[in-house]
Design an enzyme around this catalytic site. Sequence first.
Site, PDB file in Angstrom:
ATOM      1  N   GLY A  22      38.463  15.591  13.481  1.00  0.00           N
ATOM      2  CA  GLY A  22      39.681  15.746  14.256  1.00  0.00           C
ATOM      3  C   GLY A  22      39.747  14.813  15.448  1.00  0.00           C
ATOM      4  O   GLY A  22      40.736  14.787  16.173  1.00  0.00           O
ATOM      5  N   GLY A  23      38.694  14.027  15.654  1.00  0.00           N
ATOM      6  CA  GLY A  23      38.667  13.055  16.743  1.00  0.00           C
ATOM      7  C   GLY A  23      39.180  11.693  16.331  1.00  0.00           C
ATOM      8  O   GLY A  23      39.520  11.456  15.162  1.00  0.00           O
ATOM      9  N   VAL A  24      39.202  10.790  17.282  1.00  0.00           N
ATOM     10  CA  VAL A  24      39.724   9.441  17.039  1.00  0.00           C
ATOM     11  C   VAL A  24      38.873   8.683  16.022  1.00  0.00           C
ATOM     12  O   VAL A  24      39.392   8.079  15.078  1.00  0.00           O
ATOM     13  CB  VAL A  24      39.796   8.646  18.360  1.00  0.00           C
ATOM     14  CG1 VAL A  24      40.276   7.222  18.113  1.00  0.00           C
ATOM     15  CG2 VAL A  24      40.708   9.352  19.354  1.00  0.00           C
ATOM     16  N   ASP A  25      37.558   8.715  16.202  1.00  0.00           N
ATOM     17  CA  ASP A  25      36.673   7.881  15.390  1.00  0.00           C
ATOM     18  C   ASP A  25      36.751   8.225  13.901  1.00  0.00           C
ATOM     19  O   ASP A  25      36.963   7.345  13.060  1.00  0.00           O
ATOM     20  CB  ASP A  25      35.231   8.013  15.885  1.00  0.00           C
ATOM     21  CG  ASP A  25      35.086   7.619  17.341  1.00  0.00           C
ATOM     22  OD1 ASP A  25      35.811   6.701  17.778  1.00  0.00           O
ATOM     23  OD2 ASP A  25      34.262   8.218  18.041  1.00  0.00           O
ATOM     24  N   LEU A  59      34.684  20.361   8.694  1.00  0.00           N
ATOM     25  CA  LEU A  59      33.818  21.534   8.754  1.00  0.00           C
ATOM     26  C   LEU A  59      34.187  22.388   9.957  1.00  0.00           C
ATOM     27  O   LEU A  59      34.216  21.895  11.084  1.00  0.00           O
ATOM     28  CB  LEU A  59      32.350  21.120   8.853  1.00  0.00           C
ATOM     29  CG  LEU A  59      31.819  20.214   7.744  1.00  0.00           C
ATOM     30  CD1 LEU A  59      30.339  19.933   7.974  1.00  0.00           C
ATOM     31  CD2 LEU A  59      32.044  20.831   6.371  1.00  0.00           C
ATOM     32  N   CYS A 100      22.238  19.211  13.797  1.00  0.00           N
ATOM     33  CA  CYS A 100      23.506  19.356  13.083  1.00  0.00           C
ATOM     34  C   CYS A 100      23.695  18.226  12.082  1.00  0.00           C
ATOM     35  O   CYS A 100      24.085  18.451  10.933  1.00  0.00           O
ATOM     36  CB  CYS A 100      24.657  19.389  14.084  1.00  0.00           C
ATOM     37  SG  CYS A 100      26.287  19.604  13.332  1.00  0.00           S
ATOM     38  N   GLY A 142      32.393   8.789  11.331  1.00  0.00           N
ATOM     39  CA  GLY A 142      32.855   7.977  12.454  1.00  0.00           C
ATOM     40  C   GLY A 142      31.786   7.668  13.471  1.00  0.00           C
ATOM     41  O   GLY A 142      32.105   7.337  14.617  1.00  0.00           O
ATOM     42  N   CYS A 165      28.913  20.865  21.307  1.00  0.00           N
ATOM     43  CA  CYS A 165      30.244  21.404  21.070  1.00  0.00           C
ATOM     44  C   CYS A 165      30.344  22.896  21.330  1.00  0.00           C
ATOM     45  O   CYS A 165      31.408  23.401  21.693  1.00  0.00           O
ATOM     46  CB  CYS A 165      30.678  21.081  19.641  1.00  0.00           C
ATOM     47  SG  CYS A 165      29.573  21.735  18.366  1.00  0.00           S
TER      48      CYS A 165
END
Length: 421
Positions: A52-55, A75, A143, A167, A240
Amino acid sequence: MLARIYQNRYRAPKSSDASRPNPPGPLMTVSLNSLDIAKPPAATRVVAAMSGGVDSSVVAALLKRQGYDVVGVTLQLYDHGEAVHRAGACCAGQDIHDARRVAEAIGIPHYVLDYESRFRDAVIERFAESYLAGETPIPCVECNRTVKFRDLLGLARELGADALATGHYVASRDLGTGHRGLFRAADESRDQSYFLYATTQEQLDLLRFPLGGLDKVQTRALAAEFGLAIADKPDSQDICFVPNGRYAEVIERLKPGAARPGAIVHLDGRVLGEHEGVLRYTVGQRKGLGISGAEPLYVVALDAENARVIVGPREALSVSRVDLRDLNWIGDIALADLPPEGIEVAVRVRSTRAPREARLLADDKGVHVLLAQGEEGVSPGQACVIYDHAGSGARVLGGGVIMANRAPRPAPQPEPAYAIS
């Protein structure tokens, strides 16, 4: 289950599609890492891990633009309800929504998998146990090693994918041996190889990192050119599941009553104060000790067994030898074949530090690193990542978890020399 759903919902490319040329699009303004797969893009299925991030969003868009058969997978790792509106979260509510929007915008199928229980068992529980043992763990390494690369790679194989793309800012290249090597990213300020040292050779051979040759400015520019709504989205925080960095609160919630109060002890034996649990401290820490005096003091060791925080002057932090456990080795020469005098390498003992010269040795007692120059703040539980040299583009040879040296055992004295603030 997902493989069956995927087969029913999405048509695999026909052989005639694979033979069509793939003309470069106007957005391909930078060179990308090749996937090094002997197939045309249209016949190459790639699972894109989308946080869901930019990378990760740019990775999915770039691969789609190149004509690959891209499947987006996100995930759900933890407490998606609580984290929906929290800035800096990843793999939770808002990020899942953002990944879904990106997949829809670029026209690829997208799936969300509930991995909360796996993430809790493999990452969060181990994180708490490590802190209570007086270590400073790196949950991102665990992780990547387990949930993301082990479990997600298994899913990619189930889907018949040729590669799993992420990413991360790191590079991989074909070594000409039938295997791939892991290398530092072109943008050293964004390099994430420290967090990926535990990647196994089997995982590395299937993984691809299309952003390894880019910097963040280029990545955000591509996101904007693609018209992705997340182009200006802030980067996620490292841990996170720890809101606002208050990791002690998370651990106490997971392990109520596990933190034991004890003494803050100087290396020379003076008892300087009390603490509410070693989990609140880390080696190298200076602030927040709750003691005062003329001499600047740092945490030099944590004795979890005896619930003691041991402090001393800054020079006591310097370490010249590091012993490792849980080693992951992806170098060409086997550890058993190292010469008795070891080999010249470079190592990082903190993610924020550049690789520095060292010597790697292996014997019947384990694996050891001799640092060319002493390092401060070497904390048990952190990673020591091993490279073939200290320069740019260095190859990752592996790494391990830093073991605690025997905690100093000063003779306690009854009278504290410092007032407790």
